[in-house]
Enzyme design. Structure first.
Site, PDB file in Angstrom:
ATOM      1  N   ALA A  14      -4.931  11.856   6.899  1.00  0.00           N
ATOM      2  CA  ALA A  14      -3.588  11.763   6.340  1.00  0.00           C
ATOM      3  C   ALA A  14      -2.483  12.005   7.380  1.00  0.00           C
ATOM      4  O   ALA A  14      -1.508  11.249   7.421  1.00  0.00           O
ATOM      5  CB  ALA A  14      -3.452  12.726   5.164  1.00  0.00           C
ATOM      6  N   GLY A  21       0.822  -1.207   0.000  1.00  0.00           N
ATOM      7  CA  GLY A  21       0.000   0.000   0.000  1.00  0.00           C
ATOM      8  C   GLY A  21       0.854   1.255   0.000  1.00  0.00           C
ATOM      9  O   GLY A  21       1.655   1.469   0.893  1.00  0.00           O
ATOM     10  N   GLU A  47     -17.400  19.298   2.139  1.00  0.00           N
ATOM     11  CA  GLU A  47     -16.683  19.857   0.997  1.00  0.00           C
ATOM     12  C   GLU A  47     -17.398  19.556  -0.316  1.00  0.00           C
ATOM     13  O   GLU A  47     -17.480  20.403  -1.201  1.00  0.00           O
ATOM     14  CB  GLU A  47     -15.235  19.340   1.008  1.00  0.00           C
ATOM     15  CG  GLU A  47     -14.465  20.002   2.159  1.00  0.00           C
ATOM     16  CD  GLU A  47     -13.076  19.427   2.430  1.00  0.00           C
ATOM     17  OE1 GLU A  47     -12.249  20.167   2.980  1.00  0.00           O
ATOM     18  OE2 GLU A  47     -12.832  18.264   2.107  1.00  0.00           O
ATOM     19  N   GLY A 105      -0.248   4.455   0.097  1.00  0.00           N
ATOM     20  CA  GLY A 105      -1.003   5.634   0.529  1.00  0.00           C
ATOM     21  C   GLY A 105      -0.113   6.509   1.399  1.00  0.00           C
ATOM     22  O   GLY A 105       1.122   6.402   1.373  1.00  0.00           O
ATOM     23  N   PHE A 106      -0.737   7.341   2.211  1.00  0.00           N
ATOM     24  CA  PHE A 106       0.059   8.251   3.046  1.00  0.00           C
ATOM     25  C   PHE A 106       0.962   7.490   4.014  1.00  0.00           C
ATOM     26  O   PHE A 106       2.123   7.833   4.189  1.00  0.00           O
ATOM     27  CB  PHE A 106      -0.864   9.198   3.812  1.00  0.00           C
ATOM     28  CG  PHE A 106      -1.454  10.275   2.949  1.00  0.00           C
ATOM     29  CD1 PHE A 106      -0.684  11.326   2.493  1.00  0.00           C
ATOM     30  CD2 PHE A 106      -2.790  10.232   2.582  1.00  0.00           C
ATOM     31  CE1 PHE A 106      -1.219  12.322   1.687  1.00  0.00           C
ATOM     32  CE2 PHE A 106      -3.347  11.227   1.770  1.00  0.00           C
ATOM     33  CZ  PHE A 106      -2.553  12.267   1.329  1.00  0.00           C
TER      34      PHE A 106
END
Lengths: 426, 426
Positions: free
Chosen positions: B317, B12, B172, B14-15
């Site tokens: 994150a 992975g 958002e 991701g972050f």
């Protein structure tokens, strides 16, 4: 109630259709512009999306937005499915119909496989955004699969990229893929060296860029070879499949094949019950009307238009725009009662093609350029033809970045490959 | 032959995974980073792709490229399918396996429907680029279909956009969709007025942005209402379908529904045979190892990590990055023989959320901001966290353009909707 204004229906918002609508500004007409996509596509740069240089949204702009200030224009996202000439209506695939006073058919072309549609899954062409992201995915996946492929022969096939067709699109694809491998991707893999990728441009004729002067064709071939690509001339392709490309009786094992060899017009000739040439283009009268139907015009890649010397008007953006302008003038003249429409005459402005990021060939008739001057001319011309400052800034940023760093910003593998193809199978 | 170095396999990018690999720079290890996508996705801005503000390639960057200078790192495009703990191998879905000395599982989360997976076709979530382009397509198609819909009730449903879930993503999305309708699209249609679109944010709890202080939640609600959106509180959704969204026992007819309400971890707990919480997150030891398996770490949205007070470390994150750094330090300490790993402690930096292009809420603990100052802080923080000058320039250009003109540059309807959904059926 005011008398209903003359209603012009335009099918297709490519270069011809959009230019026509723009030129009708101020005319005493209502316009309906029908397209099955919500965006106008700047097709001359589509190969740059396929090769990770530009983002999809940099060359595809919402039609509705381009025409937002034109209150006389109605934009319709819909698929035309036919024309009822007697009832003067465009038929839509949802069963609806749009009545017209004047109809302009500008539905463009798709790639064609000369009777070998079975090649399409293995050798996708490049006409839509989805075509471009499909090719982009296959290009990038080929390198990824080669990285983990233990068998040297299969690895070699994964690192072989064949482009079929030596026109401007084929040349531009070959040059950019060669740069992608040697410049952008070099050093990013651990098991393979992307610089060993083979990029092969296959052209059935005796030279690439046949629309250019022979010396420019020769220069382009040399420039491609300098980038590490191979140019194969004089042997037509006789097969495309999971095993690779066959030409000259020999199979070249290749996992990635791109078709840039031929186009066929959209099925407009069938809708109109009109006479078509072998590529499906509607044979139009000199004034671009459908013979016997002064209320129907056919323009752009959908039309078979001959120059005075009997040669064919080429399927390029400037020709399409000129036809759009011609028809707009014809409609205005007719409404003003100015008599018969004048014949369309194509003015050839020049030919341009790039080979990677440092070379190009340009033939404007009165001047021929090669190398960097031609490249800069090509770049400025294309930025100029983009619509809107926003997109000009974005494309200029993308190009300057590639020019300075060799790095391309749209290296995305997205969407699964539903269409089979030979990803990793060759 | 040199002794084989300690091999860290990270699943992975991701972050959490990417931060871990970065922090391992200079350590005496070999790293293999496995991801099933070729790109790292900057997920905090994914809603901007879904709402036409950013291009896909502006927030998705090739992992291989980000790590090109790290010769100790091998990037692998592959799907993990399990873990052989006894044999110390990650199993891939193509039948292969990657041996590890230390394994880090950072496979993230997907959206979850709390036992109502049948809602997914009608209410897509937002985790991948494809999710974002699906939502973008449905949003834009709804306006296009409303333009030609003669029935007022169906037109009303086509112009109703429901976002389920009042966390930062839901807020958002609601704010940006309201702006899209009232600002970007206004004036571009002929039969409808996009400003009449209804944007409804549905939150089961008593306030939106529950992680923020109540006064910031109230401010955000007011800011959304000022943009023309409606906020519905305190009534959980009990149905999503072709007819619309059901909450409080009433059906709200809506053609476009977006799910921003819940996530579930990837199936890593199953691979590891580990204890999981209700959302599928692996319950880890305080040092982020899998209990009883000091050679396996689980981080990011895949892990259930508790703070000292028993509360859960949030799936954001900054928390993922901190966990990545923590594990890198733990691996380095272990290789240096520095004894037991220390427990992970989450440091909460603050909360940020935007509401359209002029308002935001920011709570950094020591300071709380609303309105324009919060918006600018939000913007600069996000530009700062993007990787690479190229992407910072592109995103800054996109935002400044939207700020100045209201025009969004990625208004593309691409790819057919293979997943059913209720495009135009409601």
């Amino acid at each position: 109630m005011a008398k209903a204004r003359h209603h012009v229906v335009v099918v297709g918002a490519g270069f011809a259709g959009l230019e026509l609508v723009k030129e009708l500004k101020g005319a005493d007409v209502e316009v309906t512009l029908i397209d099955r996509r919500n965006h106008h596509l700047f097709q001359p740069l589509l190969y740059q999306v396929a090769t990770t240089s530009l983002a999809t949204s940099e060359i595809a702009w919402p039609i509705r937005h381009l025409l937002r200030r034109r209150k006389d224009v109605r934009t319709l996202l819909a698929s035309a499915a036919g024309v009822d000439r007697a009832g003067k209506r465009v038929l839509l695939d949802d069963g609806g119909g749009i009545p017209y006073d004047t109809l302009v058919v500008a539905t463009g072309a798709r790639h064609a496989y000369f009777g070998h549609d079975e090649w399409e899954p293995y050798a996708p062409g490049l006409k839509t955004l989805e075509d471009a992201t499909t090719i982009r995915r296959r290009l990038l996946l080929a390198f990824e699969k080669a990285e983990t492929e233990p068998d040297p022969e299969r690895r070699r096939a994964l690192l072989t990229f064949v482009i079929i067709g030596g026109g401007p699109t084929g040349v531009e694809l070959a040059g950019t893929i060669a740069e992608l491998a040697r410049d952008t991707l070099a050093g990013e893999f651990r098991s393979i060296d992307p610089r060993e990728a083979r990029v092969v441009l296959v052209e059935a004729g005796e030279r690439i860029l046949p629309a250019f002067k022979p010396e420019l064709s020769a220069y382009a071939k040399g420039a491609l070879e300098k980038l590490g690509a191979t140019v194969e001339l004089g042997r037509p392709v006789t097969g495309c499949g999971a095993e690779g490309v066959t030409f000259g009786g020999v199979v070249l094992p290749a996992a990635t094949i791109i078709w840039a060899a031929g186009v066929a017009a959209s099925p407009a000739a069938e809708w109109l019950g009109a006479e078509a040439d072998r590529a499906g283009r509607v044979k139009v009268a000199p004034d671009l009307t459908l013979p016997g139907n002064p209320d129907i015009f056919v323009v752009g890649d959908t039309a078979h238009v001959e120059n005075a010397d009997g040669s064919l008007v080429p399927g390029v953006a400037p020709a399409a725009k000129q036809q759009g302008r011609h028809v707009a003038a014809a409609i205005k003249a007719r409404l003003a009662g100015e008599g018969e429409a004048r014949p369309f005459r194509y003015r050839h402005g020049g030919d341009l093609a790039t080979i990677g990021k440092r070379a190009a060939v340009t033939d404007l008739g009165w001047i021929r350029l090669t190398g960097r001057p031609a490249w800069w001319l090509w770049g400025f011309a294309h930025i100029y033809f983009l619509i809107g400052l926003r997109y000009r800034l974005a494309v200029a940023l993308s190009w300057l970045w590639i020019y300075a760093t060799g790095q391309r910003s749209a290296r995305l593998i997205t969407q699964g490959d539903a269409d089979g193809g030979n990803d990793g199978r060759a």
